[in-house]
Scaffold this motif. Structure first.
Motif, PDB file in Angstrom:
ATOM      1  N   PHE A 104       0.851  -1.184   0.000  1.00 58.61           N
ATOM      2  CA  PHE A 104       0.000   0.000   0.000  1.00 58.61           C
ATOM      3  C   PHE A 104       0.887   1.235   0.000  1.00 58.61           C
ATOM      4  N   MET A 105       0.395   2.319  -0.586  1.00 56.44           N
ATOM      5  CA  MET A 105       1.116   3.582  -0.585  1.00 56.44           C
ATOM      6  C   MET A 105       0.402   4.559   0.336  1.00 56.44           C
ATOM      7  N   ARG A 106       1.169   5.304   1.111  1.00 56.92           N
ATOM      8  CA  ARG A 106       0.586   6.321   1.987  1.00 56.92           C
ATOM      9  C   ARG A 106       0.207   7.545   1.177  1.00 56.92           C
ATOM     10  N   CYS A 107      -0.991   8.056   1.403  1.00 55.59           N
ATOM     11  CA  CYS A 107      -1.374   9.318   0.784  1.00 55.59           C
ATOM     12  C   CYS A 107      -0.574  10.436   1.451  1.00 55.59           C
ATOM     13  N   ILE A 108       0.209  11.127   0.674  1.00 52.37           N
ATOM     14  CA  ILE A 108       1.211  12.039   1.222  1.00 52.37           C
ATOM     15  C   ILE A 108       0.581  13.197   1.992  1.00 52.37           C
ATOM     16  N   ASN A 109      -0.401  13.850   1.408  1.00 56.16           N
ATOM     17  CA  ASN A 109      -0.958  15.042   2.052  1.00 56.16           C
ATOM     18  C   ASN A 109      -2.406  14.839   2.468  1.00 56.16           C
ATOM     19  N   GLY A 110      -2.760  13.613   2.803  1.00 58.11           N
ATOM     20  CA  GLY A 110      -4.135  13.360   3.224  1.00 58.11           C
ATOM     21  C   GLY A 110      -4.216  12.080   4.023  1.00 58.11           C
ATOM     22  N   ASN A 111      -5.403  11.770   4.493  1.00 58.79           N
ATOM     23  CA  ASN A 111      -5.599  10.571   5.293  1.00 58.79           C
ATOM     24  C   ASN A 111      -5.615   9.326   4.421  1.00 58.79           C
ATOM     25  N   GLY A 112      -5.197   8.203   5.023  1.00 53.82           N
ATOM     26  CA  GLY A 112      -5.405   6.919   4.406  1.00 53.82           C
ATOM     27  C   GLY A 112      -4.263   6.388   3.575  1.00 53.82           C
ATOM     28  N   CYS A 113      -4.487   5.169   3.089  1.00 55.96           N
ATOM     29  CA  CYS A 113      -3.533   4.453   2.259  1.00 55.96           C
ATOM     30  C   CYS A 113      -4.264   3.964   1.018  1.00 55.96           C
ATOM     31  N   VAL A 114      -3.517   3.747  -0.027  1.00 55.13           N
ATOM     32  CA  VAL A 114      -4.117   3.267  -1.271  1.00 55.13           C
ATOM     33  C   VAL A 114      -3.322   2.053  -1.749  1.00 55.13           C
ATOM     34  N   ALA A 115      -4.038   1.021  -2.191  1.00 59.26           N
ATOM     35  CA  ALA A 115      -3.377  -0.197  -2.662  1.00 59.26           C
ATOM     36  C   ALA A 115      -2.603   0.082  -3.941  1.00 59.26           C
ATOM     37  N   PHE A 116      -1.456  -0.614  -4.114  1.00 63.52           N
ATOM     38  CA  PHE A 116      -0.675  -0.453  -5.337  1.00 63.52           C
ATOM     39  C   PHE A 116      -1.523  -0.712  -6.575  1.00 63.52           C
ATOM     40  N   GLY A 117      -2.479  -1.637  -6.455  1.00 58.12           N
ATOM     41  CA  GLY A 117      -3.309  -1.981  -7.600  1.00 58.12           C
ATOM     42  C   GLY A 117      -4.231  -0.865  -8.036  1.00 58.12           C
ATOM     43  N   LYS A 118      -4.420   0.151  -7.166  1.00 56.80           N
ATOM     44  CA  LYS A 118      -5.303   1.265  -7.500  1.00 56.80           C
ATOM     45  C   LYS A 118      -4.545   2.494  -7.978  1.00 56.80           C
ATOM     46  N   LEU A 119      -3.230   2.399  -8.072  1.00 61.66           N
ATOM     47  CA  LEU A 119      -2.453   3.552  -8.531  1.00 61.66           C
ATOM     48  C   LEU A 119      -2.725   3.803 -10.007  1.00 61.66           C
ATOM     49  N   CYS A 120      -2.964   5.084 -10.327  1.00 62.18           N
ATOM     50  CA  CYS A 120      -3.166   5.516 -11.720  1.00 62.18           C
ATOM     51  C   CYS A 120      -4.226   4.668 -12.427  1.00 62.18           C
ATOM     52  N   ASP A 121      -5.351   4.445 -11.704  1.00 58.51           N
ATOM     53  CA  ASP A 121      -6.456   3.703 -12.315  1.00 58.51           C
ATOM     54  C   ASP A 121      -7.567   4.628 -12.795  1.00 58.51           C
ATOM     55  N   GLY A 122      -7.295   5.948 -12.761  1.00 57.77           N
ATOM     56  CA  GLY A 122      -8.278   6.928 -13.241  1.00 57.77           C
ATOM     57  C   GLY A 122      -9.206   7.443 -12.162  1.00 57.77           C
ATOM     58  N   ARG A 123      -9.059   6.955 -10.939  1.00 53.95           N
ATOM     59  CA  ARG A 123      -9.905   7.393  -9.824  1.00 53.95           C
ATOM     60  C   ARG A 123      -9.034   7.913  -8.694  1.00 53.95           C
ATOM     61  N   ARG A 124      -9.408   9.045  -8.105  1.00 56.52           N
ATOM     62  CA  ARG A 124      -8.649   9.639  -7.014  1.00 56.52           C
ATOM     63  C   ARG A 124      -9.031   8.965  -5.703  1.00 56.52           C
ATOM     64  N   ASP A 125      -8.080   8.233  -5.113  1.00 56.71           N
ATOM     65  CA  ASP A 125      -8.306   7.608  -3.815  1.00 56.71           C
ATOM     66  C   ASP A 125      -7.715   8.444  -2.700  1.00 56.71           C
ATOM     67  N   CYS A 126      -6.629   9.165  -2.962  1.00 60.02           N
ATOM     68  CA  CYS A 126      -6.061  10.105  -2.009  1.00 60.02           C
ATOM     69  C   CYS A 126      -6.728  11.465  -2.214  1.00 60.02           C
ATOM     70  N   ALA A 127      -6.912  12.199  -1.104  1.00 62.52           N
ATOM     71  CA  ALA A 127      -7.605  13.487  -1.184  1.00 62.52           C
ATOM     72  C   ALA A 127      -6.895  14.462  -2.113  1.00 62.52           C
ATOM     73  N   ASP A 128      -5.567  14.388  -2.189  1.00 62.43           N
ATOM     74  CA  ASP A 128      -4.815  15.315  -3.026  1.00 62.43           C
ATOM     75  C   ASP A 128      -4.551  14.756  -4.419  1.00 62.43           C
ATOM     76  N   GLY A 129      -5.039  13.524  -4.695  1.00 64.47           N
ATOM     77  CA  GLY A 129      -4.879  12.950  -6.029  1.00 64.47           C
ATOM     78  C   GLY A 129      -3.487  12.449  -6.339  1.00 64.47           C
ATOM     79  N   GLN A 130      -2.627  12.293  -5.302  1.00 62.07           N
ATOM     80  CA  GLN A 130      -1.259  11.836  -5.556  1.00 62.07           C
ATOM     81  C   GLN A 130      -1.219  10.415  -6.106  1.00 62.07           C
ATOM     82  N   ASP A 131      -2.276   9.644  -5.859  1.00 58.28           N
ATOM     83  CA  ASP A 131      -2.294   8.275  -6.374  1.00 58.28           C
ATOM     84  C   ASP A 131      -2.523   8.228  -7.884  1.00 58.28           C
ATOM     85  N   GLU A 132      -2.828   9.397  -8.470  1.00 54.90           N
ATOM     86  CA  GLU A 132      -2.998   9.472  -9.928  1.00 54.90           C
ATOM     87  C   GLU A 132      -1.867  10.257 -10.592  1.00 54.90           C
TER      88      GLU A 132
END
Length: 432
Positions: free
Chosen positions: A50-78
């Motif tokens: 999992f990757m930590r959302c840098i400037n927001g709460n929570g973590c995002v799975a590697f499988g959801k990185l750059c999948d077209g949907r913002r999972d981190c509040a700041d959109g760093q996962d995209e």
């Protein structure tokens, strides 16, 4: 001291400052002393893969990185740069499509920890970690040996002595321990799931059911030199002096038929081959000088042809004579730089030597010096002592620079390290 009262929707900082609760663990130092961003914040620790959302709460799975949907509040996962950096780390640490033993292989080739299976969350990024939960796939097992039911899916395991088939992971195939592990000192018979050791004629199996010992009343002894003396020592450590008052005894061998020892005495002033025969309980026997040489480091007796072989690193030659030092002849005078040790195999008609010159190697030729060839040269530093196991038809050798003892087939193939300084420090190998 004044104690600040915070509102119900506020968080009280360690410095008595108040800040809104929804600013707690948001990645910003709202308190001014970082007390609203403690180590327990979930963005500071995320599960494996999992990757930590840098400037927001929570973590995002590697499988959801750059999948077209913002999972981190700041959109760093995209962010494409962030995605590439994380995915590069994943690819460098494990091959695509492979997961560790404590991980689940998602349908999208991602890996998540087994503790995340069937927890109601899409940890894989494709929900494959939430499919088929609570189903016993082993009820109708297709495993040939053992089936282990997992939270999702199942695992086929094999009995001891077997491994998974390369063609079908559901099936198991026998491991040939005789070929892969060499567990027996002489003869090995592979059996289904196991193996059985046996011995050649003249030997009996030891209590460990793996090693063989000579079936003879004669006590085995080791013959060695320490420059000034030549000694015999038995396996209990009892020793006796065979020859003394030597200048620098180096190479030696023993002929059982004549009960004579042969050795080289090497000095800067001149070197020689020597012979001493002790029959019965004679208190003293005469030491005979057989030949004058430059620097003979290796010596071997052909007990069948009754000849004496030696290598001389001063003249860079391998020579032969009879056991009285007569009819001396040079067999090999080319391709040698620092010939060190020598061994002969009258059964197969070969002669072996080690050379630790600029191109260290172990060589072989006919016992008449014909057809010389290099049979071992990889990973050698100072190939030193060599010995032949005539019962198993194997060549043992030691390396004085790399500090290991290895064994190979008589043609130099199938090299296996038996003991080394790095792997077995208690052996205290040093310039063997």
């Amino acid at each position: 001291m004044c104690h600040t009262q915070c509102q119900e929707n506020e968080f009280k900082c360690a410095n008595n400052k108040c800040t809104l609760k929804h600013f707690y663990c948001d990645g910003d130092n709202d308190c001014g002393d970082n007390s609203d961003e403690p180590d327990s914040c979930d963005y500071r620790f995320c599960p494996q893969n999992f990757m930590r959302c840098i400037n927001g709460n929570g973590c995002v799975a590697f499988g959801k990185l750059c999948d077209g949907r913002r999972d981190c509040a700041d959109g760093q996962d995209e962010n494409r740069t962030v995605c590439n950096s994380v995915l590069h780390h994943i690819n460098a640490s494990q091959a695509a499509g492979e997961c560790l033993a404590n991980q689940f292989h998602c349908a999208n080739d991602q890996c998540v920890g087994l503790e995340l299976l069937c927890n109601g969350q899409d940890d894989c990024g494709d929900y494959s970690d939430e499919f088929h939960c609570g189903v016993d796939e082993c009820a109708n097992s297709v495993c040939s040996h053992v089936c282990i039911d997992r939270q999702i899916g199942y695992e086929c395991q094999c009995h001891n002595g077997y491994r998974h088939s390369k063609d079908d992971a559901h099936k198991c195939q026998d491991i040939d321990e005789c070929v892969e592990e060499k567990p027996c000192s002489q003869t090995c018979l592979n059996t289904p799931g196991s193996y059985k050791c046996s011995c050649l004629p003249g030997y009996i199996l030891s209590p460990d059911l793996a090693s063989c010992k000579a079936n003879h009343s004669l006590s085995p002894k080791i013959m060695f030199s320490n420059r000034y003396y030549i000694r015999f020592v038995d396996l209990q450590g009892n020793s006796e002096i065979f020859a003394k008052n030597q200048s620098n005894a180096v190479a030696l061998d023993y002929d059982y038929e004549s009960k004579c020892a042969f050795w080289s005495d090497v000095t800067a002033q001149g070197s020689s081959l020597r012979k001493l025969c002790k029959v019965g309980e004679e208190p003293e026997s005469e030491i005979l000088n057989l030949a004058t040489l430059q620097n003979p480091d290796g010596l071997a007796i052909d007990w069948v042809g009754r000849n004496l072989y030696w290598c001389d690193k001063g003249s860079d030659t391998i020579e032969v004579s009879n056991l009285d030092g007569k009819f001396r002849k040079i067999l090999i005078s080319e391709g040698l730089q620092e010939p060190r040790a020598l061994a002969v195999d009258p059964f197969e008609g070969y002669m072996y030597w080690s050379d630790w010159g600029d191109k260290p190697h172990i060589g072989r030729s006919g016992m008449d010096g014909s057809n010389p060839e290099v049979i071992i040269q990889k990973e050698l530093g100072w190939p030193n002592a060599i010995a032949i196991a005539y019962d198993t038809k194997e060549l043992f050798f030691g390396d004085a620079r790399e500090d290991f003892i290895a064994v190979a087939n008589l043609d130099g193939s199938n090299i296996r390290t038996i003991i080394s300084r790095g792997q077995t420090p208690k052996a205290r190998l040093h310039h063997i």
